[in-house]
Design a protein around this motif. Structure first.
Motif, PDB file in Angstrom:
ATOM      1  N   ARG A 358      51.196  44.645  42.204  1.00 21.17           N
ATOM      2  CA  ARG A 358      50.223  45.914  41.927  1.00 21.17           C
ATOM      3  C   ARG A 358      50.148  46.784  43.075  1.00 21.17           C
ATOM      4  O   ARG A 358      50.119  46.150  44.288  1.00 21.17           O
ATOM      5  CB  ARG A 358      48.701  45.410  42.147  1.00 21.17           C
ATOM      6  N   ARG A 390      39.912  44.896  37.812  1.00 22.34           N
ATOM      7  CA  ARG A 390      39.169  45.275  36.772  1.00 22.34           C
ATOM      8  C   ARG A 390      38.043  44.183  36.179  1.00 22.34           C
ATOM      9  O   ARG A 390      38.713  43.028  35.965  1.00 22.34           O
ATOM     10  CB  ARG A 390      39.863  45.877  35.569  1.00 22.34           C
ATOM     11  N   GLU A 391      36.980  44.283  36.095  1.00 22.98           N
ATOM     12  CA  GLU A 391      36.045  43.074  35.807  1.00 22.98           C
ATOM     13  C   GLU A 391      35.113  43.563  34.465  1.00 22.98           C
ATOM     14  O   GLU A 391      34.980  44.707  34.055  1.00 22.98           O
ATOM     15  CB  GLU A 391      35.105  42.951  36.990  1.00 22.98           C
TER      16      GLU A 391
END
Lengths: 391, 317
Positions: A358, A390-391
């Motif tokens: 990432r 990202r949740e």
């Protein structure tokens, strides 16, 4: 003054290893290490490097074969990454307990699952307690220099331990960077031939890898611990000699604009360069931010680390691996325990970044600093967070 | 020191007098495997380096700070004896070429038990043989994981009771046929494959010496009677080995460049396997039907081997 040439870092590392006149390499291909092995095999095939190049059938056998060759008195080298390093894991504490000065490049890569070939530090972190001297390179030149220094440190009679040089996969291994390679004469003058303490040769038969029960095991573990602690002095001496001969300085902990900083970022490996740009950016905006880069992971440089962050109020430790359900990333928990007994210590924050390749940009690092500065009551200190998840 | 009385009288010039594997090791009484290791050292001589897997022979010989080895010896782990040996061979080769060690020929040997060879060390062995290292690999096959307490391996014979494949009301014990390791090695097209048993010491020594003289990889499969694990009397190890050979359960043969030949020690007519099974506790539960089934398999496998020695004319030339 050497000519700076543009080389892919893996190729430069293989050239550096060849300059060290290794006697044997045992390698198994794995992305993103493979170009090191391929280029070494080219050098052997062209007669540039006089070494046995053993193309084993697994990383387990790669480490086994270099253990065998090193025990025979040969200067032995291997390189791996990720799953390959995990497959070698069983043998790493054996290599250090047998006091074999093997050197290994690790093209750091995420560990499955899911399968991922890109960079993070989840391969090296589980190897923390195997008794290997562990250093991290930040750029191509450091990858070359550390690869050559590794042999000198490993083979020093006061050390006799294996060394691994961590080179971030793709982010570093596959970059074409300007690199200065020393000449063969310079490397020969810096690195004398390996003089082993004992070898597997009938001229003086020895038993290696004997079996030990509780009566001796603790003493053998203590001896290994003393050896790696004592290696610190040799590492510093080797780096001093390197600076005198080649003009490039190496320290266990590098500081960049950190002396008067209110907030300090801490990185390991190639992300130091990106973080450095963020520090310049923040300083230009009047924010007193600094950077500390950890180069030496084992033996852990306690004194240098404490000195590097003694004035800072807030410390942001970045981790490239996760300790699931633990106290934070592995670097974070190490730093916290290093600072535990200090009378005054900074509020310590932990961001887990760059997993599985990432991207972490300059503005990400700047944002981390600004986020931490905005945390007025240090409410988020002593916790860890997956940056940008990202949740 | 000669530990056999009148050794010089009975075996002049046939066997190396040096004891390169010393007395004082911790093997069980009656262990045939340790006798085989001793014979191997005698056959190969002092210019030998041995890489051993974890197992009985490692544990009994190298309790720190003592050692039974008078040749250079290394142990690293369980599954990698062949890989370690290949590294030693590569290292010594490079150092000799560069003039950094004295210029003598040293044979490198990898050794492991049946588990360390046929199961967990199988990949490392296949790799080392395929790469063509100048080394001998010796499998000391006592037909189970004896060091850890008689657990089944792929070298355990059909019908044997072990601690992980025990005989029970609905089980005969081991339900699979023994893996044919020598044939797997023959399929690697290596220069030399042979089976040996310390009950036939002169055949043993001759084959080990032949393996030493051959450049490239050789594989020796050694039948190693284990009275402790086989539940047989400890004084019977040598006679049990003879019975295994004479019944055809473990035929002595060699394959040189793909050409098969039976050892002169093989009898013309095989004895029934019952003679070999009877003294062993591990086979005691077998019914006549079970034994007949195994007898049939032994006969078939032996016949296949005989046909290879007689009719197979094309080798690896």
């Amino acid at each position: 003054m050497h000519k700076r040439v543009g080389l892919e870092v893996t190729v430069a590392v293989a050239e550096a290893v060849a300059l060290c006149r290794i006697d044997m390499a045992g390698v198994y291909p794995i992305t993103p290490q493979s170009h090191i092995a391929e280029h070494l095999s080219n050098l052997v095939a062209d007669g540039v490097l006089d070494a046995e190049f053993v193309t084993v059938e697994s990383e387990h056998s790669a480490m086994s074969a270099v253990i065998g060759a090193s025990s025979a008195g040969a200067r032995a080298y291997t390189a791996t990454a990720s799953q390959g390093l995990l497959l070698m894991n069983e043998l790493l504490p054996i290599a250090s307990a047998m006091r074999l000065p093997i050197t290994m490049a690790i093209a750091n890569r995420a560990v499955s699952g899911p399968l991922n070939i890109l960079n993070d530090h989840s391969d090296i972190m589980p190897q923390r307690d195997t008794g290997w001297i562990t250093v991290f390179a930040e750029n191509g030149q450091e990858s070359v220099d550390l690869s050559i220094q590794a042999f000198k440190i490993a083979e020093h009679p006061d050390v006799m331990l294996p060394v691994c040089v961590n080179i971030d996969g793709f982010q570093l291994t596959h970059m074409v960077e300007p690199v200065e390679l020393p000449t063969q004469e310079e490397v020969d003058a810096f690195l004398p031939p390996f003089v082993p303490h004992a070898t597997l040769h009938p001229s003086r038969p020895v038993t290696m890898g004997a079996f030990s029960m509780s009566d001796y095991f603790t003493e053998i573990m203590k001896a290994k611990d003393e050896a790696i602690k004592n290696s610190k002095k040799v590492i510093l001496d080797v780096w001093k000699e390197w600076e005198e001969k080649f003009g490039r300085s190496y320290k266990p902990v590098e500081s960049y604009r950190a002396d008067d900083a209110d907030v300090v970022l801490l990185t390991m490996g190639s992300m130091g360069e990106t973080a450095g740009l963020a520090i310049d950016d923040l300083r230009a905006r009047g924010i007193k931010a600094g950077l500390v880069k950890l180069r030496l992971w084992r033996p852990f440089p306690f004194a240098e680390l404490k000195a590097a962050i003694k004035n800072t109020k807030k410390l942001i430790v970045t981790d490239r691996a996760v300790s699931f359900g633990g106290p934070g990333g592995p670097v974070f928990s190490e730093i916290k325990s290093a600072l535990f007994a200090e009378a005054s210590r900074p509020a310590a924050y932990n961001y887990i970044i760059g997993l599985g390749g990432r991207d972490v940009t300059v503005s990400d690092f700047a944002n981390m600093v600004e986020t931490v500065m905005a945390d007025a009551g240090n409410k988020k200190a002593d916790t860890y967070e997956f940056w940008g998840v990202r949740e | 020191m000669n530990i056999v009385e009148n050794f010089d009288l009975f075996a002049p010039r046939l066997i190396n007098h040096q004891e390169l594997f010393s007395p004082g090791h911790r093997a069980c009484s009656g262990c045939a495997e340790v006798l085989a290791v001793r014979l191997m050292c005698k056959a190969l001589g002092e210019n030998t380096v041995i890489a051993s897997a974890t197992g009985c022979m490692e544990i009994v010989s190298s309790m720190f700070p003592t050692t039974a080895w008078r040749v250079p010896w290394i142990h690293v782990a369980f599954e990698n004896a062949a890989a370690v040996a290949s590294g030693v061979e590569a290292g010594l080769k490079a150092l000799r070429r560069k003039g950094r060690i004295d210029d003598r020929y040293v044979k490198v040997v990898g050794m492991a038990g049946d588990g360390g060879t046929m199961d967990i060390g199988f990949q490392a062995l296949s790799g080392a043989m395929e790469r063509g290292h100048d080394m001998i690999y010796v499998c000391f096959d006592n037909e189970a994981y004896m060091n850890t307490g008689i657990q089944r391996s792929s070298g355990t014979p059909m019908g044997a009771s072990t601690t992980t494949a025990p005989a029970g009301k609905v089980s005969i014990g081991q339900k699979t046929w023994k893996k044919n390791m020598p044939e797997i090695m023959v399929a690697h097209n290596i220069p030399y494959v042979a089976t040996v048993c310390p009950s036939f010491p002169l055949d043993f020594v001759r084959k080990l010496q032949k393996a030493r003289s051959i450049e490239g990889p050789s594989y020796i499969h050694c039948f190693s009677v284990c009275p402790t694990g086989w539940r047989s009397p400890s004084h019977s190890a040598i006679s049990m080995g003879r019975l295994a050979v004479e019944t055809g359960v473990f035929p002595l043969f060699e394959v040189e460049n793909g050409h098969y030949s039976m050892s002169p020690d093989m009898p013309r007519k095989l004895r029934p396997i019952r003679d070999y099974f009877k003294p062993q506790g591990r086979f005691r539960h077998l019914t006549d039907e079970d034994i007949d089934l195994i007898q049939h398999k032994v006969d078939t496998e032996f016949q296949k081997l005989v046909e290879k020695t007689k009719y197979l004319k094309t080798g690896n030339e």
